[in-house]
Scaffold this motif. Structure first.
Motif, PDB file in Angstrom:
ATOM      1  N   LYS A 224       0.836  -1.211   0.000  1.00 32.77           N
ATOM      2  CA  LYS A 224       0.000   0.000   0.000  1.00 32.77           C
ATOM      3  C   LYS A 224       0.866   1.254   0.000  1.00 32.77           C
ATOM      4  CE  LYS A 224      -3.882  -2.161   2.442  1.00 32.77           C
ATOM      5  NZ  LYS A 224      -4.652  -2.211   3.725  1.00 32.77           N
ATOM      6  N   GLU A 225       2.049   1.158   0.570  1.00 28.91           N
ATOM      7  CA  GLU A 225       2.976   2.292   0.616  1.00 28.91           C
ATOM      8  C   GLU A 225       3.989   2.255  -0.524  1.00 28.91           C
ATOM      9  OE1 GLU A 225       4.812   2.767   4.425  1.00 28.91           O
ATOM     10  OE2 GLU A 225       2.962   2.347   5.532  1.00 28.91           O
ATOM     11  N   HIS A 226       4.225   1.064  -1.058  1.00 30.74           N
ATOM     12  CA  HIS A 226       5.234   0.892  -2.116  1.00 30.74           C
ATOM     13  C   HIS A 226       4.627   0.031  -3.221  1.00 30.74           C
ATOM     14  CE1 HIS A 226       8.203   2.551   0.690  1.00 30.74           C
ATOM     15  NE2 HIS A 226       7.659   1.771   1.598  1.00 30.74           N
ATOM     16  N   ALA A 227       3.794   0.663  -4.014  1.00 31.03           N
ATOM     17  CA  ALA A 227       3.013  -0.075  -5.011  1.00 31.03           C
ATOM     18  C   ALA A 227       3.864  -0.696  -6.109  1.00 31.03           C
ATOM     19  CB  ALA A 227       1.971   0.852  -5.631  1.00 31.03           C
ATOM     20  N   ASP A 228       5.091  -0.180  -6.289  1.00 28.22           N
ATOM     21  CA  ASP A 228       5.946  -0.705  -7.360  1.00 28.22           C
ATOM     22  C   ASP A 228       6.822  -1.879  -6.925  1.00 28.22           C
ATOM     23  OD1 ASP A 228       4.962   1.161  -9.152  1.00 28.22           O
ATOM     24  OD2 ASP A 228       6.489   2.656  -8.651  1.00 28.22           O
ATOM     25  N   VAL A 229       6.662  -2.303  -5.679  1.00 29.87           N
ATOM     26  CA  VAL A 229       7.426  -3.466  -5.193  1.00 29.87           C
ATOM     27  C   VAL A 229       6.501  -4.678  -5.143  1.00 29.87           C
ATOM     28  CG1 VAL A 229       8.810  -4.433  -3.314  1.00 29.87           C
ATOM     29  CG2 VAL A 229       8.914  -1.977  -3.792  1.00 29.87           C
ATOM     30  N   ARG A 230       6.870  -5.723  -5.849  1.00 27.04           N
ATOM     31  CA  ARG A 230       6.089  -6.958  -5.846  1.00 27.04           C
ATOM     32  C   ARG A 230       6.689  -7.932  -4.829  1.00 27.04           C
ATOM     33  NH1 ARG A 230       6.339 -10.250  -9.650  1.00 27.04           N
ATOM     34  NH2 ARG A 230       4.293 -11.172  -9.281  1.00 27.04           N
ATOM     35  N   VAL A 231       5.811  -8.547  -4.004  1.00 26.04           N
ATOM     36  CA  VAL A 231       6.279  -9.514  -3.013  1.00 26.04           C
ATOM     37  C   VAL A 231       5.452 -10.797  -3.140  1.00 26.04           C
ATOM     38  CG1 VAL A 231       6.883  -9.902  -0.594  1.00 26.04           C
ATOM     39  CG2 VAL A 231       6.774  -7.564  -1.474  1.00 26.04           C
ATOM     40  N   PRO A 232       5.748 -11.633  -4.147  1.00 24.09           N
ATOM     41  CA  PRO A 232       5.030 -12.906  -4.266  1.00 24.09           C
ATOM     42  C   PRO A 232       5.454 -13.866  -3.150  1.00 24.09           C
ATOM     43  CG  PRO A 232       6.780 -12.771  -5.909  1.00 24.09           C
ATOM     44  CD  PRO A 232       6.727 -11.436  -5.232  1.00 24.09           C
ATOM     45  N   VAL A 233       4.477 -14.515  -2.516  1.00 26.03           N
ATOM     46  CA  VAL A 233       4.761 -15.405  -1.376  1.00 26.03           C
ATOM     47  C   VAL A 233       4.289 -16.816  -1.707  1.00 26.03           C
ATOM     48  CG1 VAL A 233       4.490 -15.765   1.101  1.00 26.03           C
ATOM     49  CG2 VAL A 233       4.383 -13.433   0.174  1.00 26.03           C
ATOM     50  N   GLY A 234       5.217 -17.764  -1.770  1.00 25.33           N
ATOM     51  CA  GLY A 234       4.891 -19.161  -2.056  1.00 25.33           C
ATOM     52  C   GLY A 234       4.714 -19.981  -0.791  1.00 25.33           C
ATOM     53  N   VAL A 235       4.211 -21.194  -0.948  1.00 25.67           N
ATOM     54  CA  VAL A 235       3.951 -22.074   0.203  1.00 25.67           C
ATOM     55  C   VAL A 235       4.439 -23.494  -0.074  1.00 25.67           C
ATOM     56  CG1 VAL A 235       2.049 -20.833   1.300  1.00 25.67           C
ATOM     57  CG2 VAL A 235       1.562 -22.303  -0.638  1.00 25.67           C
ATOM     58  N   SER A 236       5.723 -23.634  -0.346  1.00 27.83           N
ATOM     59  CA  SER A 236       6.267 -24.964  -0.652  1.00 27.83           C
ATOM     60  C   SER A 236       6.656 -25.734   0.609  1.00 27.83           C
ATOM     61  CB  SER A 236       7.477 -24.834  -1.576  1.00 27.83           C
ATOM     62  OG  SER A 236       8.519 -24.134  -0.943  1.00 27.83           O
ATOM     63  N   GLY A 237       6.384 -25.169   1.786  1.00 27.46           N
ATOM     64  CA  GLY A 237       6.780 -25.805   3.044  1.00 27.46           C
ATOM     65  C   GLY A 237       8.130 -25.288   3.505  1.00 27.46           C
ATOM     66  N   THR A 238       8.404 -25.418   4.790  1.00 29.50           N
ATOM     67  CA  THR A 238       9.665 -24.912   5.328  1.00 29.50           C
ATOM     68  C   THR A 238      10.869 -25.531   4.628  1.00 29.50           C
ATOM     69  OG1 THR A 238       8.697 -24.466   7.505  1.00 29.50           O
ATOM     70  CG2 THR A 238      11.080 -24.719   7.412  1.00 29.50           C
ATOM     71  N   GLY A 239      10.846 -26.858   4.489  1.00 35.97           N
ATOM     72  CA  GLY A 239      11.960 -27.537   3.820  1.00 35.97           C
ATOM     73  C   GLY A 239      12.110 -27.101   2.377  1.00 35.97           C
ATOM     74  N   GLY A 240      10.979 -26.999   1.664  1.00 38.83           N
ATOM     75  CA  GLY A 240      11.002 -26.557   0.271  1.00 38.83           C
ATOM     76  C   GLY A 240      11.511 -25.136   0.144  1.00 38.83           C
ATOM     77  N   GLY A 241      11.135 -24.294   1.102  1.00 38.86           N
ATOM     78  CA  GLY A 241      11.613 -22.915   1.093  1.00 38.86           C
ATOM     79  C   GLY A 241      13.112 -22.837   1.292  1.00 38.86           C
ATOM     80  N   PHE A 242      13.636 -23.633   2.213  1.00 37.90           N
ATOM     81  CA  PHE A 242      15.082 -23.617   2.467  1.00 37.90           C
ATOM     82  C   PHE A 242      15.867 -24.135   1.259  1.00 37.90           C
ATOM     83  CE2 PHE A 242      14.440 -23.506   7.269  1.00 37.90           C
ATOM     84  CZ  PHE A 242      14.969 -22.222   7.401  1.00 37.90           C
ATOM     85  N   LYS A 243      15.296 -25.088   0.525  1.00 39.44           N
ATOM     86  CA  LYS A 243      15.979 -25.577  -0.684  1.00 39.44           C
ATOM     87  C   LYS A 243      16.160 -24.438  -1.682  1.00 39.44           C
ATOM     88  CE  LYS A 243      14.302 -30.365  -0.361  1.00 39.44           C
ATOM     89  NZ  LYS A 243      13.316 -31.357  -0.901  1.00 39.44           N
ATOM     90  N   GLN A 244      15.103 -23.663  -1.879  1.00 35.95           N
ATOM     91  CA  GLN A 244      15.185 -22.528  -2.798  1.00 35.95           C
ATOM     92  C   GLN A 244      16.096 -21.432  -2.244  1.00 35.95           C
ATOM     93  OE1 GLN A 244      11.252 -21.302  -4.537  1.00 35.95           O
ATOM     94  NE2 GLN A 244      10.472 -22.896  -3.184  1.00 35.95           N
ATOM     95  N   PHE A 245      15.997 -21.208  -0.946  1.00 29.28           N
ATOM     96  CA  PHE A 245      16.774 -20.153  -0.297  1.00 29.28           C
ATOM     97  C   PHE A 245      18.270 -20.432  -0.414  1.00 29.28           C
ATOM     98  CE2 PHE A 245      18.550 -18.214   3.646  1.00 29.28           C
ATOM     99  CZ  PHE A 245      18.161 -16.894   3.431  1.00 29.28           C
ATOM    100  N   CYS A 246      18.669 -21.666  -0.134  1.00 29.13           N
ATOM    101  CA  CYS A 246      20.085 -22.025  -0.171  1.00 29.13           C
ATOM    102  C   CYS A 246      20.608 -22.191  -1.595  1.00 29.13           C
ATOM    103  CB  CYS A 246      20.338 -23.290   0.651  1.00 29.13           C
ATOM    104  SG  CYS A 246      20.042 -23.044   2.424  1.00 29.13           S
ATOM    105  N   ALA A 247      19.686 -22.199  -2.568  1.00 31.34           N
ATOM    106  CA  ALA A 247      20.082 -22.213  -3.972  1.00 31.34           C
ATOM    107  C   ALA A 247      20.113 -20.795  -4.536  1.00 31.34           C
ATOM    108  CB  ALA A 247      19.115 -23.081  -4.782  1.00 31.34           C
ATOM    109  N   GLY A 248      19.809 -19.807  -3.695  1.00 30.41           N
ATOM    110  CA  GLY A 248      19.839 -18.413  -4.122  1.00 30.41           C
ATOM    111  C   GLY A 248      18.661 -18.010  -4.987  1.00 30.41           C
TER     112      GLY A 248
END
Length: 330
Positions: free
Chosen positions: A79-103
């Motif tokens: 609402k304050e920064h309309a030009d910033v997109r923040v897509p949020v996925g739900v692959s699970g904690t483990g799935g998130g860490f796999k993506q996170f540690c892969a950059g």
């Protein structure tokens, strides 16, 4: 006469010159003041203008439990920064860490701390990160609203139902006073931090059974539908999902040795809902944190998630702890 006229002409020219000089001085003074005023005005205007210039995409993925928190923070930030997109996925904690540690993502949502092997994967990939605690949750054991025989369950009984290798098939196998009806179980999948936490807190890391009596899903809404649709069903997930669906679910008080305790905001916050009270986290890639839009989002998240936590069914940290978390971002 000629001399008088010449003198008058010279006098008039001198007066004109003096007036011009005075006007020029006045204009310069006014100009400097105007320039200063304009500068001040521009600086005041530039503050929101600079903020409005934030743009880009901040990728987030991970825990379905933390998802409502991050989604709420992202919506308010947008609402304050309309030009910033923040897509949020739900692959699970483990799935998130796999993506996170892969950059692949800037932020990982997690309903448990990072595991040693995940931390090693991040280190090997050259990814340094900051762990931030954002709220408390009470992992909730639930049954259908139609269930009229369960008033509480002990940790031992939950272990008997869900542990790997269990031969329990009916509710009567759990407690003699329960009906001899087949138990229908629902659980988050193995990539979920909720799965990991339940496995550790209730099953002492023995593992969750995997047979025809149990269904797994990374989607908490699917678990809600499964449990609510079966009188003899049982499942577990974050407190927020129970609160959101309490019209069709019944939460089960859990006896961890000090009597049966129902998960509520108070019992989760004071830790009496044991052993199923837990902290929730986000992990931020430090390199990504150098991007102004990421840093501003994370700062906004920590500074505003307290009130938002209550709105989406979680328990806020004490103010002093949020101050500690905010200091990590600096």
């Amino acid at each position: 006469m000629l001399k008088k006229k010449g003198f008058k002409g010279i006098l008039m020219l001198s007066m004109v010159a003096m007036l011009a000089f005075a006007a020029a001085c006045g204009n310069n003074t006014g100009g400097n003041a105007e320039t200063e005023n304009t500068g001040t005005t521009n600086n005041a205007t530039n503050a929101p203008t600079e903020a409005a210039k934030l743009s880009g995409e901040i990728k987030v993925d991970g825990s379905s439990t933390v998802f409502p928190l991050t989604e709420a923070a992202a919506e308010e930030f947008n609402k304050e920064h309309a030009d910033v997109r923040v897509p949020v996925g739900v692959s699970g904690t483990g799935g998130g860490f796999k993506q996170f540690c892969a950059g692949e993502i800037a932020i990982a949502d997690a309903s448990r701390p990072i595991k040693d092997e995940e931390a090693t994967a991040c280190k090997d990939a050259g990814i340094e990160y900051t762990e931030l605690t954002v709220a408390f949750d009470g992992l909730s054991v639930v049954v259908s609203k139609d269930n009229d025989f369960i008033d509480h369950l002990t940790v031992e009984e939950l272990n008997k139902i869900f542990v790997t290798g269990s031969t329990v098939a009916t509710w009567k196998d759990v407690r003699d006073t329960f009906p001899a009806e087949p138990i229908v179980m629902f659980s988050p999948g193995a990539d979920s931090g909720t799965y990991d936490y339940f496995n550790e807190a209730i099953l002492d890391k023995a593992g969750i059974r995997n047979d025809k009596a149990i269904s797994f899903s990374e989607d908490d809404n699917a678990l809600v539908q499964g449990v609510s649709g079966s009188k003899y069903g049982i499942g577990y997930f974050g407190f927020a999902y129970f609160e959101e669906n309490q019209d069709k679910l019944k939460v089960v008080p859990v006896d961890g040795g000090a009597g049966a305790i129902t998960p509520t905001t108070e019992t989760i916050k004071d830790g009496s809902y044991a052993p199923l009270s837990r902290p929730l986290f986000i992990y931020v890639n430090n390199k990504e944190l150098e991007r102004p839009e990421v840093k501003e989002f994370v700062k906004y998240y920590i500074n505003n998630i307290g009130p938002l936590a209550g709105e989406v069914g979680y328990v806020a940290l004490p103010d002093e702890q949020y101050a500690t978390e905010a200091a990590k971002i600096q």
